[in-house]
Design a protein around this motif. Structure first.
Motif, mmCIF file in Angstrom:
data_model
loop_
_atom_site.group_PDB
_atom_site.id
_atom_site.type_symbol
_atom_site.label_atom_id
_atom_site.label_comp_id
_atom_site.label_asym_id
_atom_site.label_seq_id
_atom_site.Cartn_x
_atom_site.Cartn_y
_atom_site.Cartn_z
ATOM 1 N N THR A 73 0.833 -1.202 0.000
ATOM 2 C CA THR A 73 0.000 0.000 0.000
ATOM 3 C C THR A 73 0.868 1.252 0.000
ATOM 4 O O THR A 73 0.548 2.253 -0.664
ATOM 5 C CB THR A 73 -0.925 0.008 1.233
ATOM 6 O OG1 THR A 73 -1.811 -1.115 1.155
ATOM 7 C CG2 THR A 73 -1.740 1.294 1.297
ATOM 8 N N HIS A 116 -9.115 -9.784 -8.039
ATOM 9 C CA HIS A 116 -8.470 -8.535 -7.618
ATOM 10 C C HIS A 116 -8.708 -8.219 -6.146
ATOM 11 O O HIS A 116 -7.860 -7.613 -5.487
ATOM 12 C CB HIS A 116 -8.957 -7.367 -8.484
ATOM 13 C CG HIS A 116 -10.380 -6.953 -8.217
ATOM 14 N ND1 HIS A 116 -10.696 -5.802 -7.573
ATOM 15 C CD2 HIS A 116 -11.556 -7.555 -8.498
ATOM 16 C CE1 HIS A 116 -12.015 -5.691 -7.481
ATOM 17 N NE2 HIS A 116 -12.553 -6.748 -8.031
ATOM 18 N N PRO A 154 -2.063 -4.038 -3.353
ATOM 19 C CA PRO A 154 -2.819 -2.783 -3.298
ATOM 20 C C PRO A 154 -2.304 -1.702 -4.238
ATOM 21 O O PRO A 154 -3.099 -0.967 -4.838
ATOM 22 C CB PRO A 154 -2.673 -2.358 -1.826
ATOM 23 C CG PRO A 154 -2.468 -3.634 -1.091
ATOM 24 C CD PRO A 154 -1.660 -4.506 -2.014
ATOM 25 N N ASP A 155 -0.989 -1.581 -4.385
ATOM 26 C CA ASP A 155 -0.463 -0.526 -5.259
ATOM 27 C C ASP A 155 -0.804 -0.791 -6.719
ATOM 28 O O ASP A 155 -1.148 0.132 -7.469
ATOM 29 C CB ASP A 155 1.053 -0.390 -5.084
ATOM 30 C CG ASP A 155 1.813 -1.672 -5.371
ATOM 31 O OD1 ASP A 155 1.239 -2.771 -5.183
ATOM 32 O OD2 ASP A 155 2.990 -1.598 -5.788
ATOM 33 N N ARG A 174 -3.391 -2.652 -7.854
ATOM 34 C CA ARG A 174 -4.837 -2.481 -8.031
ATOM 35 C C ARG A 174 -5.200 -1.003 -8.145
ATOM 36 O O ARG A 174 -5.986 -0.610 -9.016
ATOM 37 C CB ARG A 174 -5.582 -3.113 -6.861
ATOM 38 C CG ARG A 174 -7.102 -3.026 -6.989
ATOM 39 C CD ARG A 174 -7.817 -3.842 -5.922
ATOM 40 N NE ARG A 174 -7.519 -3.389 -4.576
ATOM 41 C CZ ARG A 174 -6.867 -4.108 -3.668
ATOM 42 N NH1 ARG A 174 -6.447 -5.327 -3.960
ATOM 43 N NH2 ARG A 174 -6.644 -3.635 -2.458
ATOM 44 N N GLU A 175 -4.610 -0.186 -7.293
ATOM 45 C CA GLU A 175 -4.920 1.243 -7.322
ATOM 46 C C GLU A 175 -4.486 1.875 -8.640
ATOM 47 O O GLU A 175 -5.220 2.664 -9.243
ATOM 48 C CB GLU A 175 -4.229 1.945 -6.150
ATOM 49 C CG GLU A 175 -4.516 3.436 -6.073
ATOM 50 C CD GLU A 175 -3.847 4.100 -4.881
ATOM 51 O OE1 GLU A 175 -3.857 5.344 -4.826
ATOM 52 O OE2 GLU A 175 -3.317 3.379 -4.011
ATOM 53 N N LEU A 211 -6.877 0.736 -11.594
ATOM 54 C CA LEU A 211 -8.162 1.425 -11.575
ATOM 55 C C LEU A 211 -8.002 2.920 -11.839
ATOM 56 O O LEU A 211 -8.886 3.542 -12.432
ATOM 57 C CB LEU A 211 -8.846 1.199 -10.230
ATOM 58 C CG LEU A 211 -9.422 -0.200 -10.019
ATOM 59 C CD1 LEU A 211 -9.890 -0.387 -8.584
ATOM 60 C CD2 LEU A 211 -10.560 -0.458 -10.986
ATOM 61 N N ALA A 212 -6.866 3.472 -11.442
ATOM 62 C CA ALA A 212 -6.638 4.899 -11.666
ATOM 63 C C ALA A 212 -6.491 5.229 -13.145
ATOM 64 O O ALA A 212 -6.622 6.394 -13.540
ATOM 65 C CB ALA A 212 -5.398 5.363 -10.902
ATOM 66 N N ARG A 234 -14.481 -1.928 -11.150
ATOM 67 C CA ARG A 234 -15.038 -0.892 -10.281
ATOM 68 C C ARG A 234 -16.438 -1.251 -9.802
ATOM 69 O O ARG A 234 -16.813 -0.949 -8.676
ATOM 70 C CB ARG A 234 -15.076 0.447 -11.026
ATOM 71 C CG ARG A 234 -15.574 1.603 -10.156
ATOM 72 C CD ARG A 234 -15.409 2.939 -10.841
ATOM 73 N NE ARG A 234 -16.267 3.052 -12.018
ATOM 74 C CZ ARG A 234 -16.284 4.112 -12.827
ATOM 75 N NH1 ARG A 234 -15.451 5.121 -12.607
ATOM 76 N NH2 ARG A 234 -17.086 4.161 -13.858
#
Length: 410
Positions: free
Chosen positions: A119, A294, A300-301, A303-304, A307-308, A343
Motif C-alpha cells: 500500500t 483482484h 494494493p499498489d 490495483r490502485e 483502476l486509476a 469498479r
C-alpha cells in the motif's frame, strides 16, 4: 507516532534480568479485569507480559497488534498501520518453533504486514515478506507478486505446486491462476491443458448439480479462446458449440437450483482474456496478475494504479470516437470495459446498469469495423459471457449463436 519504538521497553530493566514488577502487575490487572479495555491498553499490557512470559503472550501480542492496525481510527493512516503490523510480524517471529500455533500466527501477521508495505509502495520490502510467507507455507502472494513484475515462469511454478494441494472449493481460483501464468510465460499448450482440466471438473460437477451450468458455459468459452490462440481451431469450435448446447438447456429450463453470484469468476476470466492488450509487466512497471481475483489477490499498489487508469481511458475513447478511428477505439474500449467491470463488480445490485451499455457499445463498434473477422465474434462473446453471469440466458444464447456462425463460416 511510531508504535514500534516502545516494544519491550517497559518489560526488561536493563541487563539485570529483572522486570518492572509494577508494570507487570498493572498489565495483569488490566487483562484480568471485567471492565472494557481499548486495543491500545491491551497491546500495552501484552507488550509488557510478552517479555515476562513470551510463550503465553507473544501470540496474543501479535494478534492484538494486527487487530489494532485494522481499527477504524487508522483507516487513513497507512504508515501507522504498517508500523503496527511490522511489530506484529516481529512478535510472531519470536514465537518458539515448537509452538503449535506459530505457523498460523506468522502467516496472518506477515500477510497483514506485506499488504501494508505494498500500500505504501514499498514493493521490494513487500516482496521480501512474501518470500518469507512462502517459506512459511503460504506461497500464493509471492506467486502474485512475481506475476505482477513479469516473472511469469516462476509464478507458474508456484501456482502449479499450489493447485495440486487446494481444497475443492478453491479449485477454480487456483487452476485459473495457474493457466493464466502458463499462458503469460508463453507455455500455451500447458495453459490449455490446465484450463481444460478445470473445465472437465466443472462439467462433471454441473452434471450432478454441484456447479451452475452457467459456470460451465463461461469456462468453455474461455477455453475456446485459449484453443484458438494455440492454433487448435477444431477444438475451439467444439468448445464453443458445447457452450451453445449448455445455453440451450439454460434457456429451456434454467438452473436446477438457485446459486449465489458468479460475477467474481466471470471477472477473473474477463481480465485473463484481455491480458494480451495490456503492456507487459516488469519489476519497474508492475501490472496486475490477471488470473487472480483482484479483491483478495492483487497487491494494493497495482490495483490502485490499474483502476486509476480508467479516467484516462475514458478520455482516450472519447478522443478516438471524435476522430473516427474505429480500430483504435474498439481496442481502447475493450480495455475500458475491463477496468469498469472491476469498479462495479462488488456492487452486485448495480452492475448491470453501468456495464450493459459498455458491452452493447462494444458490439456496435465491432459491427462498424470492416475487414476484421475476429472483432465482432469477440465482442459478441464478451457480451454473452456477461449476460450469462447476470443470468440473461436467452440473450446470451443469441449472442453466442451469432458469434459461432461468424467464426465457423469464416
Amino acid at each position: 507516532m511510531h508504535h514500534t519504538e516502545n516494544r519491550g521497553h517497559m518489560g526488561n530493566s536493563g541487563n539485570t534480568g529483572t522486570y518492572d514488577q509494577d508494570a507487570v502487575l498493572r498489565a495483569r490487572v488490566l487483562l484480568l479485569g471485567s471492565g472494557r479495555r481499548t486495543l491500545t491498553e491491551e497491546v500495552g499490557a501484552y507488550r509488557v507480559l510478552a517479555e515476562v512470559s513470551p510463550r503465553a503472550y507473544l501470540p496474543k501480542l501479535a494478534e492484538a497488534l494486527v487487530s489494532w492496525g485494522y481499527a477504524d481510527e487508522l483507516r487513513d493512516r497507512p504508515e501507522v498501520r504498517t508500523a503496527l503490523h511490522a511489530e506484529a510480524a516481529a512478535a510472531a517471529r519470536r514465537i518458539g518453533g515448537g509452538e503449535p500455533n506459530r505457523a498460523e500466527v506468522l502467516r496472518r501477521t506477515l500477510g497483514a504486514y506485506e499488504r501494508g508495505l505494498f500500500t505504501l509502495g514499498r514493493r521490494a520490502e513487500g516482496r521480501a515478506v512474501c518470500e518469507e510467507l512462502a517459506e512459511a507455507g503460504a506461497p500464493g502472494r509471492l506467486a502474485v507478486v512475481l506475476a505482477e513484475e513479469g516473472r511469469h515462469a516462476e509464478a507458474a511454478e508456484l501456482c502449479g505446486r499450489a493447485a495440486r494441494t487446494v481444497e475443492p472449493w478453491s479449485r477454480f481460483w487456483s487452476m485459473a491462476e495457474w493457466s493464466a501464468e502458463l499462458d503469460a510465460a508463453g507455455r500455451r499448450e500447458e495453459a490449455v491443458e490446465v484450463f481444460a482440466e478445470l473445465v472437465a471438473g466443472t462439467r462433471r460437477s454441473a452434471a450432478t448439480g454441484d456447479m451452475p451450468l452457467g459456470s460451465l458455459a463461461t469456462e468453455l468459452l474461455h477455453l475456446s479462446g485459449l484453443l484458438d490462440a494455440a492454433g487448435r481451431g477444431a477444438a475451439a469450435r467444439a468448445a464453443r458449440r458445447e457452450a451453445l448446447v449448455v445455453l440451450d438447456g439454460l434457456v429451456r429450463t434454467g438452473e436446477a437450483k438457485t446459486w449465489g453470484s458468479t460475477l467474481a469468476p466471470w471477472l477473473v476470466l474477463l481480465q485473463m482474456s484481455g491480458r494480451q492488450a495490456e503492456p507487459a509487466a516488469t519489476p519497474g512497471a508492475p501490472m496486475p496478475s490477471f488470473g487472480t481475483y483482484h479483491v483478495h489477490g492483487w497487491s494494493p499498489d497495482v490495483r490502485e494504479a490499474y483502476l486509476a487508469s480508467l479516467p484516462g481511458l475514458e478520455r482516450e475513447t472519447e478522443a478516438l470516437r471524435a476522430e473516427g478511428r474505429l480500430p483504435e477505439l474498439l481496442a481502447a474500449h475493450r480495455r475500458l470495459i475491463r477496468r469498469a467491470a472491476l469498479r462495479w463488480e462488488s456492487r452486485t445490485w448495480q452492475v448491470e446498469e453501468p456495464l450493459r451499455p459498455l458491452f452493447d457499445e462494444g458490439v456496435a463498434l465491432a459491427r462498424r469495423l470492416p475487414g476484421d473477422r475476429r472483432a465482432l465474434p469477440e465482442a459478441l462473446t464478451d457480451r454473452a459471457v456477461f449476460l450469462v453471469a447476470t443470468r440473461h440466458h436467452a440473450e446470451a444464447r443469441a449472442d453466442l449463436a451469432e458469434a459461432v456462425d461468424l467464426l465457423d463460416v469464416s
